[in-house]
Design a protein around this motif. Structure first.
Motif, PDB file in Angstrom:
ATOM      1  N   GLU A  46       0.847  -1.191   0.000  1.00 17.92           N
ATOM      2  CA  GLU A  46       0.000   0.000   0.000  1.00 17.92           C
ATOM      3  C   GLU A  46       0.880   1.239   0.000  1.00 17.92           C
ATOM      4  N   THR A  47       0.542   2.199  -0.845  1.00 21.50           N
ATOM      5  CA  THR A  47       1.206   3.498  -0.866  1.00 21.50           C
ATOM      6  C   THR A  47       0.205   4.541  -0.390  1.00 21.50           C
ATOM      7  N   ILE A  48       0.613   5.328   0.602  1.00 19.08           N
ATOM      8  CA  ILE A  48      -0.279   6.318   1.204  1.00 19.08           C
ATOM      9  C   ILE A  48       0.370   7.691   1.099  1.00 19.08           C
ATOM     10  N   ARG A  49      -0.332   8.643   0.516  1.00 18.47           N
ATOM     11  CA  ARG A  49       0.125  10.033   0.496  1.00 18.47           C
ATOM     12  C   ARG A  49      -0.744  10.818   1.461  1.00 18.47           C
ATOM     13  N   LEU A  50      -0.111  11.494   2.431  1.00 18.58           N
ATOM     14  CA  LEU A  50      -0.862  12.140   3.504  1.00 18.58           C
ATOM     15  C   LEU A  50      -1.035  13.641   3.317  1.00 18.58           C
ATOM     16  N   LYS A  51      -0.334  14.240   2.361  1.00 20.66           N
ATOM     17  CA  LYS A  51      -0.482  15.662   2.088  1.00 20.66           C
ATOM     18  C   LYS A  51      -0.625  15.869   0.588  1.00 20.66           C
ATOM     19  N   PRO A  52      -1.406  16.841   0.116  1.00 17.16           N
ATOM     20  CA  PRO A  52      -2.226  17.788   0.877  1.00 17.16           C
ATOM     21  C   PRO A  52      -3.465  17.148   1.498  1.00 17.16           C
ATOM     22  N   GLN A  53      -3.922  15.982   0.950  1.00 14.56           N
ATOM     23  CA  GLN A  53      -4.975  15.225   1.603  1.00 14.56           C
ATOM     24  C   GLN A  53      -4.586  13.754   1.527  1.00 14.56           C
ATOM     25  N   THR A  54      -5.188  12.951   2.390  1.00 17.98           N
ATOM     26  CA  THR A  54      -4.810  11.541   2.462  1.00 17.98           C
ATOM     27  C   THR A  54      -5.472  10.750   1.343  1.00 17.98           C
ATOM     28  N   ILE A  55      -4.640  10.109   0.519  1.00 21.57           N
ATOM     29  CA  ILE A  55      -5.124   9.184  -0.499  1.00 21.57           C
ATOM     30  C   ILE A  55      -4.196   7.978  -0.492  1.00 21.57           C
ATOM     31  N   SER A  56      -4.720   6.823  -0.900  1.00 22.08           N
ATOM     32  CA  SER A  56      -3.905   5.616  -0.868  1.00 22.08           C
ATOM     33  C   SER A  56      -4.242   4.723  -2.050  1.00 22.08           C
ATOM     34  N   ALA A  57      -3.334   3.795  -2.332  1.00 17.52           N
ATOM     35  CA  ALA A  57      -3.542   2.817  -3.395  1.00 17.52           C
ATOM     36  C   ALA A  57      -2.919   1.499  -2.964  1.00 17.52           C
ATOM     37  N   THR A  58      -3.619   0.405  -3.245  1.00 18.42           N
ATOM     38  CA  THR A  58      -3.135  -0.936  -2.915  1.00 18.42           C
ATOM     39  C   THR A  58      -2.777  -1.669  -4.201  1.00 18.42           C
ATOM     40  N   ALA A  59      -1.691  -2.453  -4.144  1.00 16.13           N
ATOM     41  CA  ALA A  59      -1.232  -3.150  -5.344  1.00 16.13           C
ATOM     42  C   ALA A  59      -0.714  -4.534  -4.985  1.00 16.13           C
ATOM     43  N   SER A  60      -0.751  -5.434  -5.973  1.00 18.20           N
ATOM     44  CA  SER A  60      -0.069  -6.724  -5.876  1.00 18.20           C
ATOM     45  C   SER A  60       1.311  -6.557  -6.501  1.00 18.20           C
ATOM     46  N   LEU A  61       2.344  -6.969  -5.762  1.00 19.80           N
ATOM     47  CA  LEU A  61       3.725  -6.818  -6.215  1.00 19.80           C
ATOM     48  C   LEU A  61       4.335  -8.192  -6.446  1.00 19.80           C
ATOM     49  N   TYR A  62       4.944  -8.358  -7.633  1.00 21.99           N
ATOM     50  CA  TYR A  62       5.666  -9.586  -7.968  1.00 21.99           C
ATOM     51  C   TYR A  62       7.121  -9.195  -8.218  1.00 21.99           C
ATOM     52  N   PHE A  63       8.058  -9.918  -7.593  1.00 24.39           N
ATOM     53  CA  PHE A  63       9.480  -9.586  -7.711  1.00 24.39           C
ATOM     54  C   PHE A  63      10.274 -10.861  -7.967  1.00 24.39           C
ATOM     55  N   LYS A  64      11.219 -10.763  -8.914  1.00 25.25           N
ATOM     56  CA  LYS A  64      12.092 -11.907  -9.197  1.00 25.25           C
ATOM     57  C   LYS A  64      13.357 -11.408  -9.877  1.00 25.25           C
ATOM     58  N   GLY A  65      14.496 -11.649  -9.240  1.00 29.46           N
ATOM     59  CA  GLY A  65      15.776 -11.315  -9.846  1.00 29.46           C
ATOM     60  C   GLY A  65      15.919  -9.864 -10.261  1.00 29.46           C
ATOM     61  N   GLY A  66      15.403  -8.941  -9.454  1.00 24.52           N
ATOM     62  CA  GLY A  66      15.522  -7.521  -9.763  1.00 24.52           C
ATOM     63  C   GLY A  66      14.421  -6.967 -10.643  1.00 24.52           C
ATOM     64  N   ARG A  67      13.522  -7.825 -11.125  1.00 23.91           N
ATOM     65  CA  ARG A  67      12.405  -7.366 -11.961  1.00 23.91           C
ATOM     66  C   ARG A  67      11.139  -7.257 -11.115  1.00 23.91           C
ATOM     67  N   LYS A  68      10.283  -6.293 -11.462  1.00 21.05           N
ATOM     68  CA  LYS A  68       9.079  -6.050 -10.673  1.00 21.05           C
ATOM     69  C   LYS A  68       7.852  -5.909 -11.572  1.00 21.05           C
TER      70      LYS A  68
END
Length: 323
Positions: free
Chosen positions: A45-67
């Motif tokens: 989850e990435t949350i930005r708290l300024k100027p107002q609070t908004i957030s986004a949720t994501a599925s992350l896949y990582f392998k050998g430096g790739r995302k």
């Protein structure tokens, strides 16, 4: 032979130090930057708290430096990002289109870090059910933001990252909600699907100032003021939606960045344009809205846009120093 024995001894000593918990904050950061030969899946989850609070949720896949990041809601709804370490692709399934964006190298500059920050190792904490080293980077220069990072003790993966203002109030938070290491991650997840069109985004990174000026067609003016500790780290050229060239100057203090964009004050979009359906008056683009982290103004014959986490007063001072 003697050299190999010494190297083996040093590596063994490092391993013992880590096993005993005797590891420095800089060692944690170094291991964090080189933790690539692993595979995992996570919900983040990435949350930005300024100027107002908004957030986004994501599925992350990582392998050998790739995302691969697949956002499911919030400000990143329906967004799919691939990162192969050299380029970032934004996927548009509805058009079977992948837009490729070259990236600036994201390597920690330890010399800059030591010069600009006090790096401390705090008491361990737990994130997503895993034990973490906690690293705090406090700026040596006033009014610069702080960073606090939670790093997995086994795999040295960042499980939480907070950007804090000078008063210690969080500005932006990245947090791993759940993670599964050594998961069976399919290599096809990191490739653009067959049959899709690949288009290059109008951005050219890693240029010299002379190359940027030649491409953009105007004289680039470096700011005479940037906050103490920051130095020029990269130069690129992009374009607004009307084709007006924009020069991107990226400054870094080792942990945080400030971007300064310059383009002609008069956007090419101003005036009357002939389309297939007739003549239409099109307004010039302001290119980017202004908020707590963006300052935009015209200085002489240039539109200067500053993006970062200093105060508005500091960003205005940066812009006004472009003379």
């Amino acid at each position: 032979m003697r050299h190999l024995v010494l190297v083996s001894l040093l590596l063994s000593m490092c391993s013992l130090a880590i096993a005993d918990g005797k590891i420095s904050a800089f060692e944690v950061l170094s291991r964090m930057m080189t933790a690539r030969s692993i595979a995992y899946t996570a919900t983040v989850e990435t949350i930005r708290l300024k100027p107002q609070t908004i957030s986004a949720t994501a599925s992350l896949y990582f392998k050998g430096g790739r995302k691969r990041l697949v956002y499911g809601g919030g400000f990143g709804a329906s967004l799919i990002i691939l990162d192969d370490g050299k380029s970032v692709y934004r996927l548009h399934p509805q058009w079977r289109l992948a837009v490729r964006m070259p990236i600036f190298p994201q390597r920690l500059n330890f010399e800059l870090l030591r010069r600009n920050y006090e790096i401390k190792l705090l008491e361990p904490e737990e994130v997503a059910g895993r034990n973490c080293y906690v690293v705090l980077a406090e700026p040596k220069h006033p009014n610069n933001p702080k960073r606090k990072i939670w790093v997995d003790k086994v795999h040295f993966v960042v499980l939480r990252d907070e950007l804090l203002d000078a008063d210690g109030t969080p500005i932006r938070i990245f947090v791993v909600r759940s993670i599964n290491f050594n998961a069976g991650v399919d290599d096809n997840l990191f490739s653009v699907p067959q049959g899709w069109q690949v288009a290059n985004a109008p951005y050219r990174p890693n240029l010299s100032l002379e190359e940027a000026e030649r491409i953009a067609g105007f004289k680039v003016r470096l700011p005479k003021f940037v906050p103490e500790g920051y130095q020029l780290a990269g130069v690129g050229v992009t374009y607004c939606s009307h084709g007006t060239p924009i020069v991107h100057l990226q400054y870094s203090d080792g942990f945080n960045t400030i971007s300064v964009f310059e383009r002609p004050a008069q956007c090419r979009g101003f005036g009357r344009f002939r389309f297939r359906w007739g003549w239409r008056r099109q307004r010039p683009c302001d290119w980017i809205p202004q908020d707590d982290f963006v300052h935009s103004q015209v200085v002489s014959n240039l539109r200067v846009i500053v993006i970062g986490h200093p105060s508005q007063a500091v960003m205005q001072r940066i812009a006004e120093s472009v003379q």
